[in-house]
Design a protein around this motif. Sequence first.
Motif, PDB file in Angstrom:
ATOM      1  N   TYR A 241      -8.037 -13.298  -3.516  1.00  0.00           N
ATOM      2  CA  TYR A 241      -7.900 -11.858  -3.765  1.00  0.00           C
ATOM      3  C   TYR A 241      -8.811 -11.418  -4.906  1.00  0.00           C
ATOM      4  O   TYR A 241      -8.927 -12.100  -5.931  1.00  0.00           O
ATOM      5  CB  TYR A 241      -6.451 -11.519  -4.124  1.00  0.00           C
ATOM      6  CG  TYR A 241      -5.465 -11.862  -3.032  1.00  0.00           C
ATOM      7  CD1 TYR A 241      -5.380 -11.089  -1.886  1.00  0.00           C
ATOM      8  CD2 TYR A 241      -4.637 -12.970  -3.150  1.00  0.00           C
ATOM      9  CE1 TYR A 241      -4.488 -11.404  -0.876  1.00  0.00           C
ATOM     10  CE2 TYR A 241      -3.733 -13.300  -2.144  1.00  0.00           C
ATOM     11  CZ  TYR A 241      -3.673 -12.516  -1.012  1.00  0.00           C
ATOM     12  OH  TYR A 241      -2.788 -12.843  -0.008  1.00  0.00           O
ATOM     13  N   LEU A 242      -9.449 -10.265  -4.710  1.00  0.00           N
ATOM     14  CA  LEU A 242     -10.232  -9.671  -5.790  1.00  0.00           C
ATOM     15  C   LEU A 242      -9.287  -9.174  -6.886  1.00  0.00           C
ATOM     16  O   LEU A 242      -8.165  -8.730  -6.612  1.00  0.00           O
ATOM     17  CB  LEU A 242     -11.058  -8.496  -5.276  1.00  0.00           C
ATOM     18  CG  LEU A 242     -12.218  -8.812  -4.323  1.00  0.00           C
ATOM     19  CD1 LEU A 242     -12.864  -7.522  -3.838  1.00  0.00           C
ATOM     20  CD2 LEU A 242     -13.255  -9.697  -4.990  1.00  0.00           C
ATOM     21  N   GLN A 243      -9.764  -9.210  -8.119  1.00  0.00           N
ATOM     22  CA  GLN A 243      -8.954  -8.720  -9.229  1.00  0.00           C
ATOM     23  C   GLN A 243      -8.798  -7.205  -9.156  1.00  0.00           C
ATOM     24  O   GLN A 243      -7.726  -6.666  -9.436  1.00  0.00           O
ATOM     25  CB  GLN A 243      -9.594  -9.117 -10.560  1.00  0.00           C
ATOM     26  CG  GLN A 243      -8.721  -8.792 -11.772  1.00  0.00           C
ATOM     27  CD  GLN A 243      -9.318  -9.333 -13.066  1.00  0.00           C
ATOM     28  OE1 GLN A 243     -10.345  -9.991 -13.057  1.00  0.00           O
ATOM     29  NE2 GLN A 243      -8.663  -9.061 -14.170  1.00  0.00           N
ATOM     30  N   ARG A 244      -9.875  -6.518  -8.780  1.00  0.00           N
ATOM     31  CA  ARG A 244      -9.805  -5.067  -8.598  1.00  0.00           C
ATOM     32  C   ARG A 244      -8.947  -4.749  -7.386  1.00  0.00           C
ATOM     33  O   ARG A 244      -8.845  -5.547  -6.454  1.00  0.00           O
ATOM     34  CB  ARG A 244     -11.211  -4.489  -8.398  1.00  0.00           C
ATOM     35  CG  ARG A 244     -12.129  -4.604  -9.596  1.00  0.00           C
ATOM     36  CD  ARG A 244     -11.767  -3.625 -10.700  1.00  0.00           C
ATOM     37  NE  ARG A 244     -11.771  -2.226 -10.277  1.00  0.00           N
ATOM     38  CZ  ARG A 244     -12.842  -1.434 -10.278  1.00  0.00           C
ATOM     39  NH1 ARG A 244     -14.015  -1.896 -10.700  1.00  0.00           N
ATOM     40  NH2 ARG A 244     -12.749  -0.179  -9.890  1.00  0.00           N
ATOM     41  N   GLN A 245      -8.355  -3.562  -7.363  1.00  0.00           N
ATOM     42  CA  GLN A 245      -7.530  -3.158  -6.237  1.00  0.00           C
ATOM     43  C   GLN A 245      -7.528  -1.642  -6.116  1.00  0.00           C
ATOM     44  O   GLN A 245      -7.876  -0.932  -7.064  1.00  0.00           O
ATOM     45  CB  GLN A 245      -6.103  -3.674  -6.396  1.00  0.00           C
ATOM     46  CG  GLN A 245      -5.400  -3.186  -7.658  1.00  0.00           C
ATOM     47  CD  GLN A 245      -4.086  -3.899  -7.911  1.00  0.00           C
ATOM     48  OE1 GLN A 245      -3.893  -5.040  -7.479  1.00  0.00           O
ATOM     49  NE2 GLN A 245      -3.149  -3.234  -8.584  1.00  0.00           N
ATOM     50  N   LEU A 246      -7.136  -1.144  -4.938  1.00  0.00           N
ATOM     51  CA  LEU A 246      -7.003   0.298  -4.709  1.00  0.00           C
ATOM     52  C   LEU A 246      -5.532   0.646  -4.841  1.00  0.00           C
ATOM     53  O   LEU A 246      -4.722   0.223  -4.006  1.00  0.00           O
ATOM     54  CB  LEU A 246      -7.506   0.680  -3.313  1.00  0.00           C
ATOM     55  CG  LEU A 246      -8.978   0.471  -3.019  1.00  0.00           C
ATOM     56  CD1 LEU A 246      -9.309   0.927  -1.592  1.00  0.00           C
ATOM     57  CD2 LEU A 246      -9.837   1.245  -4.005  1.00  0.00           C
ATOM     58  N   GLU A 247      -5.180   1.414  -5.844  1.00  0.00           N
ATOM     59  CA  GLU A 247      -3.775   1.674  -6.117  1.00  0.00           C
ATOM     60  C   GLU A 247      -3.300   2.930  -5.385  1.00  0.00           C
ATOM     61  O   GLU A 247      -2.721   3.852  -5.971  1.00  0.00           O
ATOM     62  CB  GLU A 247      -3.549   1.768  -7.629  1.00  0.00           C
ATOM     63  CG  GLU A 247      -3.798   0.434  -8.318  1.00  0.00           C
ATOM     64  CD  GLU A 247      -3.519   0.462  -9.804  1.00  0.00           C
ATOM     65  OE1 GLU A 247      -3.394   1.574 -10.361  1.00  0.00           O
ATOM     66  OE2 GLU A 247      -3.416  -0.629 -10.400  1.00  0.00           O
ATOM     67  N   LYS A 248      -3.556   2.939  -4.106  1.00  0.00           N
ATOM     68  CA  LYS A 248      -3.040   3.965  -3.202  1.00  0.00           C
ATOM     69  C   LYS A 248      -3.210   3.428  -1.776  1.00  0.00           C
ATOM     70  O   LYS A 248      -4.110   2.625  -1.516  1.00  0.00           O
ATOM     71  CB  LYS A 248      -3.770   5.300  -3.370  1.00  0.00           C
ATOM     72  CG  LYS A 248      -5.259   5.250  -3.201  1.00  0.00           C
ATOM     73  CD  LYS A 248      -5.886   6.637  -3.343  1.00  0.00           C
ATOM     74  CE  LYS A 248      -5.736   7.190  -4.721  1.00  0.00           C
ATOM     75  NZ  LYS A 248      -6.365   8.520  -4.873  1.00  0.00           N
ATOM     76  N   PRO A 249      -2.354   3.843  -0.847  1.00  0.00           N
ATOM     77  CA  PRO A 249      -2.501   3.375   0.544  1.00  0.00           C
ATOM     78  C   PRO A 249      -3.849   3.802   1.112  1.00  0.00           C
ATOM     79  O   PRO A 249      -4.215   4.982   1.038  1.00  0.00           O
ATOM     80  CB  PRO A 249      -1.335   4.061   1.268  1.00  0.00           C
ATOM     81  CG  PRO A 249      -0.322   4.339   0.189  1.00  0.00           C
ATOM     82  CD  PRO A 249      -1.132   4.654  -1.033  1.00  0.00           C
ATOM     83  N   PHE A 250      -4.579   2.860   1.671  1.00  0.00           N
ATOM     84  CA  PHE A 250      -5.922   3.142   2.182  1.00  0.00           C
ATOM     85  C   PHE A 250      -5.875   4.160   3.315  1.00  0.00           C
ATOM     86  O   PHE A 250      -6.753   5.012   3.438  1.00  0.00           O
ATOM     87  CB  PHE A 250      -6.555   1.832   2.661  1.00  0.00           C
ATOM     88  CG  PHE A 250      -8.023   1.926   2.940  1.00  0.00           C
ATOM     89  CD1 PHE A 250      -8.924   2.194   1.928  1.00  0.00           C
ATOM     90  CD2 PHE A 250      -8.518   1.716   4.221  1.00  0.00           C
ATOM     91  CE1 PHE A 250     -10.287   2.275   2.173  1.00  0.00           C
ATOM     92  CE2 PHE A 250      -9.884   1.784   4.481  1.00  0.00           C
ATOM     93  CZ  PHE A 250     -10.765   2.066   3.455  1.00  0.00           C
ATOM     94  N   ALA A 251      -4.842   4.084   4.145  1.00  0.00           N
ATOM     95  CA  ALA A 251      -4.745   4.993   5.295  1.00  0.00           C
ATOM     96  C   ALA A 251      -4.572   6.448   4.866  1.00  0.00           C
ATOM     97  O   ALA A 251      -4.844   7.366   5.649  1.00  0.00           O
ATOM     98  CB  ALA A 251      -3.584   4.576   6.193  1.00  0.00           C
ATOM     99  N   SER A 252      -4.131   6.670   3.625  1.00  0.00           N
ATOM    100  CA  SER A 252      -3.892   8.038   3.162  1.00  0.00           C
ATOM    101  C   SER A 252      -5.123   8.671   2.526  1.00  0.00           C
ATOM    102  O   SER A 252      -5.097   9.849   2.153  1.00  0.00           O
ATOM    103  CB  SER A 252      -2.741   8.045   2.142  1.00  0.00           C
ATOM    104  OG  SER A 252      -3.145   7.413   0.926  1.00  0.00           O
ATOM    105  N   VAL A 253      -6.206   7.903   2.401  1.00  0.00           N
ATOM    106  CA  VAL A 253      -7.393   8.374   1.686  1.00  0.00           C
ATOM    107  C   VAL A 253      -8.404   8.938   2.688  1.00  0.00           C
ATOM    108  O   VAL A 253      -8.694   8.301   3.705  1.00  0.00           O
ATOM    109  CB  VAL A 253      -8.030   7.220   0.887  1.00  0.00           C
ATOM    110  CG1 VAL A 253      -9.266   7.699   0.142  1.00  0.00           C
ATOM    111  CG2 VAL A 253      -7.030   6.629  -0.084  1.00  0.00           C
TER     112      VAL A 253
END
Length: 355
Positions: A241-253
């Motif tokens: 796993y990458l240390q960075r992350q997207l802190e929101k559901p991807f489908a909602s973007v």
Amino acid sequence: MRSNLDRYLALEHKEGSPKISLYQPTSRSMPDAKADPILFKNLLQEAKIQLEEKYNRRVWEPLIKELEALQVDADFWTYSKEGLAVLIDESGMEVFRVDQSFEPSVTVEEHFYLLPLLEVYESLDAVYLLDLSKDRVSLYLVNQFTAEPVQQDKIITAFSELFDDFDAHADLNFGSYSGDGSGYHGHRSKPEEEEKERDKYFRYIDQALGEFIKGEDVPVLLAGTRDNLAHYRDLAKGNFYLQRQLEKPFASVDLKERRALLQEILKPRYQERVNKLLEDYSKKAADGLLVGGVENALPMAEHGRVETLFVQGDKGPEERMKVNELTEKVLLSGGEVVILQHDKLRGTVSATLRY
């Protein structure tokens, strides 16, 4: 991300037969989308002119008829993205819908024109993206410019499908009182039960994902709510796993924000990997395992010796035709093709060799 392209190239394509490569921008919504089939029709007219100059009508007419059928198929134009690419020859046709626009063009040669597609499907910054919720996941292959859902059947993506014996009334407890053996019924709290379900599912996803990407040098970017991401990382044992992350559901973007978020996270990774390739380029040059120019690289590609092909800068029509042939041969022999965004090397084509 590039699996459809690799699969299509691996088909038995008849040598010397016309290969049509068509690129155009497309629109997702009306009224702009009405212009898409008109532009496609204009590109077909241009393709006909090129075909008539170079090939027998009996060879190319069935190809044009197949493309014309697409042009008048209303359903085909219903689910457009930002760009459309179509490759077709006597072995079949492959359609690519991507989240990045193309300049309109049509090329008819003995080899497909692949560079615009390869720029979109750039593999140097490619990662898997796991869009995580407490009871289901979605898996994408993404880079800075596009996100493609991964078609796979190894990971069960919904909790309800994985645990088909799940009891909707599992919050009921049964036990007995100490001493007399008489029974009682009680209830576990709903939050407690949901937490256990989420733990069970997240552990499964972590294990199944590890099996799915085993042997690949492709890390995983996590996306979801902060709560789900924190909980998942507490349970996950995978080291991919990458240390960075997207802190929101991807489908909602929406698309614009997706692109901005992916570029912010993946651009440094892309630059780091390009730098490593350029370091390897210098080492290969010192070891005599580097060739420059299409004419020198083609014989090496024919014998499967090209490890990485670097392509940069504008190419005239004659050189483009040879680069198309070279690109095809490198990909089919398992080599990597890197499209450099800025001039990093002398000349438009260089190749490092395996031996």
